[in-house]
Design an enzyme around this catalytic site. Structure first.
Site, mmCIF file in Angstrom:
data_model
loop_
_atom_site.group_PDB
_atom_site.id
_atom_site.type_symbol
_atom_site.label_atom_id
_atom_site.label_comp_id
_atom_site.label_asym_id
_atom_site.label_seq_id
_atom_site.Cartn_x
_atom_site.Cartn_y
_atom_site.Cartn_z
ATOM 1 N N TYR A 92 17.874 -22.986 66.312
ATOM 2 C CA TYR A 92 18.049 -22.767 67.985
ATOM 3 C C TYR A 92 17.706 -21.240 68.064
ATOM 4 O O TYR A 92 18.074 -20.456 67.167
ATOM 5 C CB TYR A 92 19.416 -23.171 68.373
ATOM 6 C CG TYR A 92 19.654 -22.784 69.882
ATOM 7 C CD1 TYR A 92 19.350 -23.969 70.942
ATOM 8 C CD2 TYR A 92 20.192 -21.834 70.584
ATOM 9 C CE1 TYR A 92 19.444 -24.060 71.887
ATOM 10 C CE2 TYR A 92 20.332 -21.738 72.064
ATOM 11 C CZ TYR A 92 20.066 -22.837 72.561
ATOM 12 O OH TYR A 92 20.117 -22.987 74.075
ATOM 13 N N SER A 188 20.484 -27.000 61.708
ATOM 14 C CA SER A 188 21.084 -26.746 62.767
ATOM 15 C C SER A 188 20.224 -27.491 63.973
ATOM 16 O O SER A 188 20.299 -28.914 63.868
ATOM 17 C CB SER A 188 21.361 -25.232 63.026
ATOM 18 O OG SER A 188 21.964 -24.821 64.091
ATOM 19 N N ASP A 274 32.543 -24.604 60.032
ATOM 20 C CA ASP A 274 31.427 -24.513 60.864
ATOM 21 C C ASP A 274 31.890 -24.639 62.354
ATOM 22 O O ASP A 274 32.133 -25.830 62.713
ATOM 23 C CB ASP A 274 30.335 -25.600 60.644
ATOM 24 C CG ASP A 274 29.142 -25.223 61.449
ATOM 25 O OD1 ASP A 274 29.168 -24.545 62.425
ATOM 26 O OD2 ASP A 274 27.972 -25.702 61.128
#
Length: 322
Positions: A92, A188, A274
Site C-alpha cells: 500500500y 500486504s 499484526d
C-alpha cells in the site's frame, strides 16, 4: 502490540461464513472481458540501471480501460530461456521503485516482472510512475480504500485487480518467458492483489501471499484501529447511512472469495501480532484456498511478518517450480 486476535489453534480452523455476491463470478468475467477488448500494447525500452548481471527493461502495458501501466522487467543476463517469471505486486502506497531493488529473483534464475500500482508511489517509501486517469465518482476518504466505494463498477480496486490480471498476460507474452511457469507474489496490499489474481486465473504455477491486505473487510474494520482499514471506518463515521452500500461494494473485492477459487500452489505468511492485517483475516482466506498450500507463522511479529527471513522460503518455493 500483544497478541490480540484468536489463539493459533482457533486461527487454523477459522472459517467464517461470509456470503459472496450472487453475481461475483459474472461481475469479474464481465470486467475482464471488457478489459480484453483493449490490446495489451506491451512496450519494452532497455534501461541502464548500472547492473552487470541482469538485463532491465522499462515496461508499459495496457491495464483496466486501456490505461498505461508501468512495470519493470529484470532478467538474469546470459541465462538461456525460456525463463520462469515472478509477477510481483507492491504494498500500500508504494510504487515499482527502481530496478536495482529487484535483483533477488533474477539472481535465482527467474525473470521478475514488477507492476506499478496506479495512483500510488509517493513519500519516502517506494516511488511509482503510473497515474490513475479514472478519478473518483463520489465522496472519498484519504488514501485509496474508499475511492469509488459506492459502486463495484467504480471502485478503485476493480481497476487495480484488472491491471494485475493483465500484468500476467503481458508477462506471458514476452519473448524468453515461459508462459507455463508464472508465479504471482506480493506482501500486504501486494499479497491481497496476488491472492485476487490467484482466484481469477487457473494457469499459474504458484502464488506467494505474504500478510495479505484486502481480506475479510467486515472483521478487519472492527478489530483494528490501524490504517489503511481505518480509512473505511473514518468514511463511515461521516457517511453514516452508507454502511450497506460500502460493504456491498467491498464484498466484490474481498480476498475470502478469491481465495476460495485459488487452485495454484500457494505460500502464505502471517504475523500473529499484526494489527494492520489481523491474523484472523489472513487465516480466513488461507483456510479457503483450494490448492496445495502452506502458511508460515511468525508469532512475535507485526505487519513485517518474516521480514528478510521469509525471503529464503520464497526462494525454496520458486526452486520447486523451476
Amino acid at each position: 502490540m500483544a497478541l490480540f486476535d484468536l489463539p493459533l489453534d482457533q486461527l487454523r480452523e477459522y472459517r467464517p461464513d461470509v456470503p459472496e455476491p450472487a453475481d461475483f463470478d459474472e461481475f469479474w468475467k464481465r470486467t475482464l472481458t471488457e478489459s480484453a477488448a483493449h490490446d495489451l500494447d506491451v512496450r519494452l525500452e532497455p534501461y541502464d540501471a548500472g547492473l552487470v548481471t541482469v538485463d532491465v527493461h522499462d515496461v508499459t502495458f495496457a491495464g483496466f480501460g486501456g490505461h498505461p501501466i508501468k512495470a519493470w522487467l529484470v532478467k538474469p543476463k546470459g541465462v538461456e530461456g525460456p525463463l520462469p517469471c515472478v509477477v510481483e505486486y507492491i504494498g500500500y502506497s508504494g510504487g515499482r521503485s527502481y530496478p536495482w531493488v529487484h535483483t533477488m529473483v533474477p539472481a535465482a534464475g527467474w525473470a521478475h516482472f514488477v507492476m506499478d500500482t496506479r495512483g500510488q508511489g509517493y513519500g519516502n517509501w517506494q516511488p511509482g510512475d503510473t497515474g490513475d486517469p479514472y478519478g473518483t465518482t463520489g465522496p472519498t476518504n484519504k488514501g485509496w480504500m474508499t475511492q469509488g466505494i459506492e459502486s463495484p463498477e467504480h471502485y478503485y480496486y476493480r481497476r487495480v485487480f484488472t491491471d494485475a490480471y493483465r500484468a500476467v498476460d503481458a508477462a506471458k507474452g514476452l519473448e524468453g518467458i515461459d508462459p507455463d511457469r508464472i508465479v504471482v507474489a506480493g506482501g500486504s496490499q501486494g499479497g491481497g492483489i496476488a491472492q485476487a489474481v490467484g482466484g481469477l486465473r487457473d494457469d499459474l504455477a504458484g502464488a506467494i501471499v505474504d500478510v495479505p491486505f484486502l481480506t475479510h473487510f467486515r472483521r478487519a474494520v472492527t478489530i483494528t484501529d490501524a490504517f489503511p482499514y481505518q480509512e473505511i471506518v473514518e468514511f463511515l463515521a461521516g457517511q453514516r447511512l452508507r454502511e450497506d452500500v460500502v460493504f456491498g461494494t467491498l464484498n466484490y473485492f474481498d480476498g475470502l472469495h478469491f481465495a476460495a477459487r485459488g487452485t495454484a500452489p500457494a505460500l502464505y505468511s502471517v504475523g500473529l501480532m499484526d494489527d494492520i492485517c489481523p491474523p484472523s483475516t489472513v487465516f480466513a482466506a488461507y483456510n479457503r484456498w483450494q490448492g496445495e498450500k502452506r502458511i508460515t507463522v511468525w508469532p512475535w511479529n507485526k505487519h513485517e511478518g518474516g521480514g528478510v527471513h521469509v525471503r529464503r522460503e520464497h526462494l525454496d518455493f520458486l526452486a520447486q517450480r523451476r
